[in-house]
Design an enzyme around this catalytic site. Structure first.
Site, short mmCIF file in Angstrom:
data_model
loop_
_atom_site.label_atom_id
_atom_site.label_comp_id
_atom_site.label_asym_id
_atom_site.label_seq_id
_atom_site.Cartn_x
_atom_site.Cartn_y
_atom_site.Cartn_z
N HIS A 137 -11.91 36.33 67.16
CA HIS A 137 -10.97 37.24 67.82
C HIS A 137 -11.20 37.22 69.32
O HIS A 137 -12.10 36.55 69.82
CB HIS A 137 -11.07 38.65 67.24
N ASP A 141 -17.14 39.47 73.88
CA ASP A 141 -18.46 39.19 73.32
C ASP A 141 -18.40 38.17 72.19
O ASP A 141 -19.43 37.80 71.62
CB ASP A 141 -19.15 40.48 72.86
N HIS A 142 -17.19 37.68 71.89
CA HIS A 142 -17.03 36.61 70.90
C HIS A 142 -16.36 35.37 71.49
O HIS A 142 -16.39 34.30 70.87
CB HIS A 142 -16.21 37.11 69.70
N HIS A 263 -22.70 40.13 64.23
CA HIS A 263 -23.66 41.01 64.89
C HIS A 263 -24.88 41.27 64.02
O HIS A 263 -24.80 41.23 62.79
CB HIS A 263 -23.02 42.37 65.22
#
Length: 357
Positions: A137, A141-142, A263
């Site tokens: 997505h 942070d991805h 995570h």
């Protein structure tokens, strides 16, 4: 790095195989690496996901994490099957990127490259050629490492949903990007990944399933922020009904499927789950195991979808034990899935309150 071979060493990873040292008492704590989504409100989320302020915040995250965790927040354990190697890369304060290698051709794909320096270091150490980036997505942070890695690896393509504004997917040179649709498959060397649309966390969230058949291994689910060990991502851009349907898509993959989440939230999620189901022995054992892992800064992934069904409250909406613990009962004539969505909504509400305390 030595490889973890599931057939030979799996027993050491099972919940309950470890435990606390004699005389040591575990006192749960909620103090973890900072999660940018925890203090989120509508305004903050909009800024993080849709403006340059989100990118600047991500850059600050990267800088602080590199200083605090120069070798990563966890000690990862590579997994090897004949012909394939999966290397978790701990990035930021609690994220995971994954380098998936076809060991025959040395072609590789990376899932959710948050920190391009950490990912590039793994690529160089393994001596592989990066051919694909799979983004679950749009959140920085991805996806924050997409551009830097594409610039360094000219034959690399970025894959993801066109519904999400993923960096280098919708506004990059044609040779870099390749939007995917639900159930579409992509090959990298001898590796075959299937993209599954799982909206909820974001409108274009996708998970990726590595076909384990050619390697005599179980399927591998790279779940991004859909599903964590004992947890589930927040539905920022979807309803409980949407998230439930996406979780059901993942669970249809089979109990032996290995879960590789985005995570390291295991300890927090398991501790929360233990407050809901006080007499769940599988949950108690997994929590004890996770405590031992995290005391040693070891990664808690992967789990299996079969395991998750025994202790993950977001996957137990159909279980009477959880429904009773929440004080919820199915109404007369209420659709079963509508009731499960109501259960999911209440679990999510309680989890958000738990995070806020």
């Amino acid at each position: 790095q030595s490889c973890h071979w599931p057939a030979g060493q799996r027993a050491s990873q099972e919940p309950g195989s470890g435990g606390l040292p004699e005389g040591v008492e575990y006192i749960p704590t909620r103090k973890k690496g900072k999660n940018p989504m925890k203090p989120v409100g509508v305004a903050w989320y909009s800024l993080y996901a849709h403006t340059r302020l989100g990118y600047l915040f991500y850059q600050r995250q990267v800088k602080k994490a590199r200083e605090r965790f120069p070798h990563g927040h966890s000690v990862p354990q590579p997994y090897c099957f004949p012909g394939v190697k999966i290397l978790p890369i701990p990035v930021l304060s609690n994220n995971y990127s994954y380098l998936v290698i076809d060991t025959g051709s040395s072609h590789a794909a990376v899932i959710d490259p948050s920190d391009p320096l950490a990912v590039q270091a793994a690529i160089e150490e393994e001596g592989v050629m990066l051919k694909a980036i799979f983004c679950t997505h749009k959140h920085w942070d991805h996806s924050g490492g997409n551009e830097a890695l594409c610039q360094k690896h000219s034959s690399c393509k970025v894959y993801g949903s066109a519904l999400d504004a993923i960096p280098q997917l919708t506004n990059a040179p044609c040779s870099w990007h390749s939007p995917l649709t639900d159930r579409e498959k992509v090959s990298v060397g001898c590796l075959t990944f299937e993209a599954l649309a799982t909206p909820g966390h974001t409108v274009g969230h996708m998970v990726y399933v590595l076909d384990g058949g050619p390697f005599s291994s179980p399927p591998c689910l790279f779940s991004g922020d859909l599903l964590f060990l004992a947890g589930c991502g927040r539905p920022f851009e979807g309803s409980p009904e949407t998230m439930l349907a996406s979780l059901d898509v993942a669970m249809a993959l089979g109990e032996d499927t290995l879960l590789w989440p985005g995570h390291e939230y295991a300890l927090e999620c398991l501790t929360f789950a233990s407050l809901l189901e006080l007499d769940n022995s599988a949950l108690e054992q997994k929590l004890q195991w996770a405590v031992q892992q995290r005391q040693e800064k070891r990664s808690t992934c992967p789990s299996t979808l079969g395991e998750e069904q025994t202790y993950n409250p977001f996957l137990r909406t159909h279980q009477p034990e959880l429904q009773e613990a929440l004080g919820l009962w199915q109404g007369r004539g209420e659709d079963p899935d509508a009731f499960r969505a109501r259960v999911l909504k209440e679990v999510r509400r309680r989890k958000d309150l738990y995070q806020a305390t």
